[in-house]
Scaffold this motif. Structure first.
Motif, PDB file in Angstrom:
ATOM      1  N   ILE A 156      10.027   8.430  -3.337  1.00 47.33           N
ATOM      2  CA  ILE A 156       9.410   9.351  -4.297  1.00 47.33           C
ATOM      3  C   ILE A 156       9.202  10.704  -3.630  1.00 47.33           C
ATOM      4  O   ILE A 156       9.198  10.808  -2.398  1.00 47.33           O
ATOM      5  CB  ILE A 156       8.041   8.815  -4.795  1.00 47.33           C
ATOM      6  N   GLU A 157       9.011  11.704  -4.452  1.00 49.69           N
ATOM      7  CA  GLU A 157       8.628  13.016  -3.941  1.00 49.69           C
ATOM      8  C   GLU A 157       7.111  13.043  -3.743  1.00 49.69           C
ATOM      9  O   GLU A 157       6.403  12.298  -4.402  1.00 49.69           O
ATOM     10  CB  GLU A 157       9.042  14.122  -4.922  1.00 49.69           C
ATOM     11  N   PRO A 158       6.536  13.876  -2.893  1.00 49.97           N
ATOM     12  CA  PRO A 158       7.281  14.778  -2.016  1.00 49.97           C
ATOM     13  C   PRO A 158       7.852  14.039  -0.810  1.00 49.97           C
ATOM     14  O   PRO A 158       7.491  12.898  -0.563  1.00 49.97           O
ATOM     15  CB  PRO A 158       6.209  15.782  -1.578  1.00 49.97           C
ATOM     16  N   SER A 159       8.733  14.730  -0.115  1.00 48.03           N
ATOM     17  CA  SER A 159       9.350  14.183   1.095  1.00 48.03           C
ATOM     18  C   SER A 159      10.192  12.951   0.794  1.00 48.03           C
ATOM     19  O   SER A 159      10.227  11.991   1.574  1.00 48.03           O
ATOM     20  CB  SER A 159       8.286  13.881   2.162  1.00 48.03           C
ATOM     21  N   TYR A 160      10.872  12.979  -0.335  1.00 47.49           N
ATOM     22  CA  TYR A 160      11.800  11.907  -0.696  1.00 47.49           C
ATOM     23  C   TYR A 160      12.815  11.683   0.418  1.00 47.49           C
ATOM     24  O   TYR A 160      13.328  12.621   1.000  1.00 47.49           O
ATOM     25  CB  TYR A 160      12.518  12.277  -2.003  1.00 47.49           C
ATOM     26  N   ASP A 161      13.062  10.407   0.720  1.00 43.12           N
ATOM     27  CA  ASP A 161      14.079   9.998   1.695  1.00 43.12           C
ATOM     28  C   ASP A 161      13.660  10.247   3.145  1.00 43.12           C
ATOM     29  O   ASP A 161      14.484  10.070   4.045  1.00 43.12           O
ATOM     30  CB  ASP A 161      15.414  10.703   1.418  1.00 43.12           C
ATOM     31  N   LEU A 162      12.420  10.645   3.348  1.00 41.05           N
ATOM     32  CA  LEU A 162      11.940  10.836   4.723  1.00 41.05           C
ATOM     33  C   LEU A 162      11.014   9.683   5.098  1.00 41.05           C
ATOM     34  O   LEU A 162      10.494   8.971   4.245  1.00 41.05           O
ATOM     35  CB  LEU A 162      11.224  12.184   4.854  1.00 41.05           C
ATOM     36  N   TRP A 163      10.827   9.510   6.386  1.00 39.81           N
ATOM     37  CA  TRP A 163      10.099   8.342   6.898  1.00 39.81           C
ATOM     38  C   TRP A 163       8.607   8.637   7.061  1.00 39.81           C
ATOM     39  O   TRP A 163       8.209   9.732   7.450  1.00 39.81           O
ATOM     40  CB  TRP A 163      10.682   7.915   8.239  1.00 39.81           C
ATOM     41  N   THR A 164       7.818   7.604   6.808  1.00 41.47           N
ATOM     42  CA  THR A 164       6.359   7.759   6.922  1.00 41.47           C
ATOM     43  C   THR A 164       5.727   6.447   7.359  1.00 41.47           C
ATOM     44  O   THR A 164       6.352   5.382   7.305  1.00 41.47           O
ATOM     45  CB  THR A 164       5.760   8.216   5.576  1.00 41.47           C
ATOM     46  N   LEU A 165       4.484   6.523   7.799  1.00 38.52           N
ATOM     47  CA  LEU A 165       3.666   5.317   7.932  1.00 38.52           C
ATOM     48  C   LEU A 165       3.151   4.945   6.547  1.00 38.52           C
ATOM     49  O   LEU A 165       2.919   5.826   5.717  1.00 38.52           O
ATOM     50  CB  LEU A 165       2.466   5.576   8.857  1.00 38.52           C
ATOM     51  N   PRO A 166       2.954   3.660   6.267  1.00 33.85           N
ATOM     52  CA  PRO A 166       2.341   3.308   4.985  1.00 33.85           C
ATOM     53  C   PRO A 166       0.931   3.876   4.904  1.00 33.85           C
ATOM     54  O   PRO A 166       0.095   3.604   5.765  1.00 33.85           O
ATOM     55  CB  PRO A 166       2.349   1.769   4.990  1.00 33.85           C
ATOM     56  N   ALA A 167       0.683   4.671   3.870  1.00 33.53           N
ATOM     57  CA  ALA A 167      -0.611   5.351   3.740  1.00 33.53           C
ATOM     58  C   ALA A 167      -0.785   5.864   2.323  1.00 33.53           C
ATOM     59  O   ALA A 167       0.194   6.113   1.620  1.00 33.53           O
ATOM     60  CB  ALA A 167      -0.711   6.513   4.730  1.00 33.53           C
ATOM     61  N   GLY A 168      -2.026   6.018   1.902  1.00 35.87           N
ATOM     62  CA  GLY A 168      -2.286   6.560   0.580  1.00 35.87           C
ATOM     63  C   GLY A 168      -3.766   6.858   0.409  1.00 35.87           C
ATOM     64  O   GLY A 168      -4.579   6.628   1.318  1.00 35.87           O
ATOM     65  N   TYR A 169      -4.105   7.358  -0.742  1.00 37.11           N
ATOM     66  CA  TYR A 169      -5.492   7.766  -0.972  1.00 37.11           C
ATOM     67  C   TYR A 169      -6.450   6.566  -0.970  1.00 37.11           C
ATOM     68  O   TYR A 169      -6.197   5.539  -1.589  1.00 37.11           O
ATOM     69  CB  TYR A 169      -5.623   8.496  -2.304  1.00 37.11           C
ATOM     70  N   MET A 170      -7.544   6.727  -0.282  1.00 40.59           N
ATOM     71  CA  MET A 170      -8.624   5.738  -0.289  1.00 40.59           C
ATOM     72  C   MET A 170      -9.289   5.755  -1.665  1.00 40.59           C
ATOM     73  O   MET A 170      -9.492   6.810  -2.271  1.00 40.59           O
ATOM     74  CB  MET A 170      -9.632   6.108   0.796  1.00 40.59           C
ATOM     75  N   GLU A 171      -9.604   4.579  -2.164  1.00 46.83           N
ATOM     76  CA  GLU A 171     -10.242   4.446  -3.473  1.00 46.83           C
ATOM     77  C   GLU A 171     -11.751   4.242  -3.313  1.00 46.83           C
ATOM     78  O   GLU A 171     -12.212   3.685  -2.306  1.00 46.83           O
ATOM     79  CB  GLU A 171      -9.672   3.235  -4.217  1.00 46.83           C
ATOM     80  N   ILE A 172     -12.489   4.653  -4.312  1.00 49.76           N
ATOM     81  CA  ILE A 172     -13.914   4.324  -4.333  1.00 49.76           C
ATOM     82  C   ILE A 172     -14.057   2.806  -4.465  1.00 49.76           C
ATOM     83  O   ILE A 172     -13.323   2.160  -5.222  1.00 49.76           O
ATOM     84  CB  ILE A 172     -14.609   5.052  -5.503  1.00 49.76           C
ATOM     85  N   GLY A 173     -14.981   2.250  -3.705  1.00 47.74           N
ATOM     86  CA  GLY A 173     -15.206   0.811  -3.753  1.00 47.74           C
ATOM     87  C   GLY A 173     -14.536   0.044  -2.636  1.00 47.74           C
ATOM     88  O   GLY A 173     -14.735  -1.162  -2.504  1.00 47.74           O
ATOM     89  N   GLU A 174     -13.760   0.737  -1.824  1.00 45.70           N
ATOM     90  CA  GLU A 174     -13.128   0.058  -0.685  1.00 45.70           C
ATOM     91  C   GLU A 174     -13.459   0.823   0.590  1.00 45.70           C
ATOM     92  O   GLU A 174     -13.804   2.011   0.555  1.00 45.70           O
ATOM     93  CB  GLU A 174     -11.608  -0.036  -0.871  1.00 45.70           C
ATOM     94  N   SER A 175     -13.332   0.126   1.718  1.00 42.56           N
ATOM     95  CA  SER A 175     -13.479   0.801   3.004  1.00 42.56           C
ATOM     96  C   SER A 175     -12.148   1.440   3.377  1.00 42.56           C
ATOM     97  O   SER A 175     -11.102   1.132   2.787  1.00 42.56           O
ATOM     98  CB  SER A 175     -13.895  -0.203   4.081  1.00 42.56           C
ATOM     99  N   ALA A 176     -12.185   2.310   4.378  1.00 42.83           N
ATOM    100  CA  ALA A 176     -10.946   2.943   4.843  1.00 42.83           C
ATOM    101  C   ALA A 176      -9.983   1.883   5.362  1.00 42.83           C
ATOM    102  O   ALA A 176      -8.777   1.934   5.093  1.00 42.83           O
ATOM    103  CB  ALA A 176     -11.265   3.970   5.931  1.00 42.83           C
ATOM    104  N   ALA A 177     -10.511   0.909   6.090  1.00 42.44           N
ATOM    105  CA  ALA A 177      -9.639  -0.140   6.628  1.00 42.44           C
ATOM    106  C   ALA A 177      -9.020  -0.963   5.496  1.00 42.44           C
ATOM    107  O   ALA A 177      -7.816  -1.255   5.514  1.00 42.44           O
ATOM    108  CB  ALA A 177     -10.432  -1.037   7.583  1.00 42.44           C
ATOM    109  N   ASP A 178      -9.832  -1.318   4.516  1.00 43.67           N
ATOM    110  CA  ASP A 178      -9.294  -2.084   3.377  1.00 43.67           C
ATOM    111  C   ASP A 178      -8.267  -1.260   2.608  1.00 43.67           C
ATOM    112  O   ASP A 178      -7.263  -1.797   2.121  1.00 43.67           O
ATOM    113  CB  ASP A 178     -10.423  -2.523   2.447  1.00 43.67           C
ATOM    114  N   GLY A 179      -8.509   0.030   2.485  1.00 42.14           N
ATOM    115  CA  GLY A 179      -7.548   0.893   1.814  1.00 42.14           C
ATOM    116  C   GLY A 179      -6.229   0.960   2.572  1.00 42.14           C
ATOM    117  O   GLY A 179      -5.148   0.934   1.967  1.00 42.14           O
ATOM    118  N   ALA A 180      -6.320   1.044   3.883  1.00 43.02           N
ATOM    119  CA  ALA A 180      -5.102   1.101   4.703  1.00 43.02           C
ATOM    120  C   ALA A 180      -4.314  -0.206   4.579  1.00 43.02           C
ATOM    121  O   ALA A 180      -3.078  -0.202   4.499  1.00 43.02           O
ATOM    122  CB  ALA A 180      -5.476   1.378   6.159  1.00 43.02           C
ATOM    123  N   ILE A 181      -5.038  -1.310   4.552  1.00 43.89           N
ATOM    124  CA  ILE A 181      -4.388  -2.621   4.383  1.00 43.89           C
ATOM    125  C   ILE A 181      -3.718  -2.706   3.009  1.00 43.89           C
ATOM    126  O   ILE A 181      -2.588  -3.190   2.875  1.00 43.89           O
ATOM    127  CB  ILE A 181      -5.434  -3.741   4.580  1.00 43.89           C
TER     128      ILE A 181
END
Lengths: 294, 294
Positions: A156-181
């Motif tokens: 998906i865009e942005p940065s389509y076809d480029l490599w990343t670590l799995p990551a995304g926005y933290m949601e309310i109701g979860e911890s940062a670690a749970d969000g990362a998982i």
């Protein structure tokens, strides 16, 4: 020593002595670990890519004011994450003028500095509520497996076809670690457990803070989710630094490799200062400032 | 060793060897440092207050599933910070049903799960934009001066008249460290510099993440700002654990004192799980879970 401390207890004088000891024996770098940019946003020769061809370069030289490795791509959107269509762009992060209506009562807003504050806010002209805007946390995992790192190629865009670590926005109701998982499961189909906090990287220009954890797979299985076209384990020497999606991922992987090289994994804090208008994957267009490590 | 690493460079085999070394020689606690709650939100005898009168208690016992020290106060608002009138409460954090209008176009919202997502969102029925809600970062400083810690007595609700570290919401356009320095200036009139990251404490119930830095004053001067009635330096043995404003501050100070006692300052990550509806200053009503330290 621990036993002695227990028996001595918590008297004031004793704590005073311990204070000095703790500060001399700190795991965190303290003042000596601060590396402040003196020449932000300029180009530097101390790059990961170049270092791979000039391996006698000073090891920690990349923890320098400036990261810069490669040319730009054609994207114009700022560093952002796939799971929020309203993710801030370089031109809109914190742009209060775009908030035209009160989300609670629907009244029109005015843009003014509230009493006792210093920043312009969107204030409802009907109910007087203030629509505060705050930075968003992006949480992700740096997954180690058999001396390799798991990366995802963005579908998906942005940065389509480029490599990343799995990551995304933290949601309310979860911890940062749970969000990362959760993000790792969604983007890489991998069930992981968090091993340790690894890095907090603020990106003020776009109102984001990356929180990256070291993690390991519960089972050696992964497969790309809808937002990824491919997931692959990379040897540290083969990480595609020329094709990374975001400056935060570039910094995280560089810090990790330097830690591995130095023989000691640390926790890193720093600020990524991006050049306004630069693309998320332009590694010429940012500096890592105020780097602290524990 | 560093010199040897530099000369050996970055061959794959070499990095593989370094990998194992780094993981054995990690500054971060790794799996062994995880302390997961098995009995969340129950009361425990391992308390800071009690330990001050029973100093032979196991030193790290407070890094336990549960913190609980004292009775409740009369506040009913959740842990929150003074500088945001829209700060989430236990009942409203992430409560998408309160978003009734699109802040961009003013159209009415519907509350539904968007395609490809799993959480209920407020979606504009006119322009289709989604109003994402994300956790807010609260940034603050634990300021050490002459073996003492600087605390502020709150001059505002919630937790009026109780003691806290200077802290507040991070703003878009600043780093966490800069935000912590700003809040310290605003609340304690102290010009500080950040020494090291110290703790990240997520509070999922109220959609907040505390990021606390160790800091020191540039000059030995402080004075209460408008949100504080008093600022005072406390010996570690005299910290008013019976009158702290927030669970996050209680945890931070306890972790700090244990680090001082153990002779080594660390970086801490953990999740504060609060009992729904509990007051911000009720130290019987939360647990610290998934505590990791580097």
């Amino acid at each position: 020593m621990l036993k002695a401390v227990q028996n001595l207890g918590c008297s004031s004088g004793f704590l005073s002595q311990l204070w000095k000891k703790a500060h001399h024996n700190t795991a965190c770098g303290g003042l000596s670990s601060i590396a402040i940019s003196t020449n932000p946003l300029s180009n530097s020769a101390s790059t990961r890519t170049r270092r791979r061809h000039a391996t006698t370069t000073k090891l920690d030289s990349f923890i320098s004011p400036v990261f810069s490795t490669r040319g730009t791509r054609s994207e114009t959107r700022s560093e952002s994450n796939p799971d929020a269509t309203t993710s801030p762009s370089s031109s809109s992060a914190g742009n209060v003028s775009k908030i035209n209506f009160c989300q609670w009562c629907g009244g029109p807003t005015k843009h003014d500095i509230p009493d006792g504050e210093e920043k312009m806010r969107a204030i409802c002209t009907v109910c007087d509520k203030i629509a505060y805007q705050n930075p968003k946390m992006v949480v992700g995992c740096l997954i180690e497996h058999d001396n390799k790192i798991l990366l995802c190629k963005r579908n998906i865009e942005p940065s389509y076809d480029l490599w990343t670590l799995p990551a995304g926005y933290m949601e309310i109701g979860e911890s940062a670690a749970d969000g990362a998982i959760r993000e790792t499961w969604e983007e890489a189909g991998a069930a992981v457990e968090v091993v340790s906090p690894f890095a907090q990287l603020d990106i003020p220009l776009i109102g984001q803070t990356y929180v990256i954890f070291l993690a390991k797979m519960k089972k050696p299985h992964f497969s790309p989710g809808p937002e990824s076209s491919e997931c692959r384990l990379f040897d540290l020497d083969d990480i595609p630094f020329d094709s990374l999606a975001f400056s935060s991922i570039f910094v995280s992987l560089n810090l990790y490799i330097d830690d591995i090289r130095s023989g000691k994994l640390k926790f890193h804090y720093g600020t990524i200062n991006k050049r306004p208008g630069s693309s998320p994957s332009d590694m010429h267009a940012f500096s890592l400032d105020n780097h602290l490590q524990c």
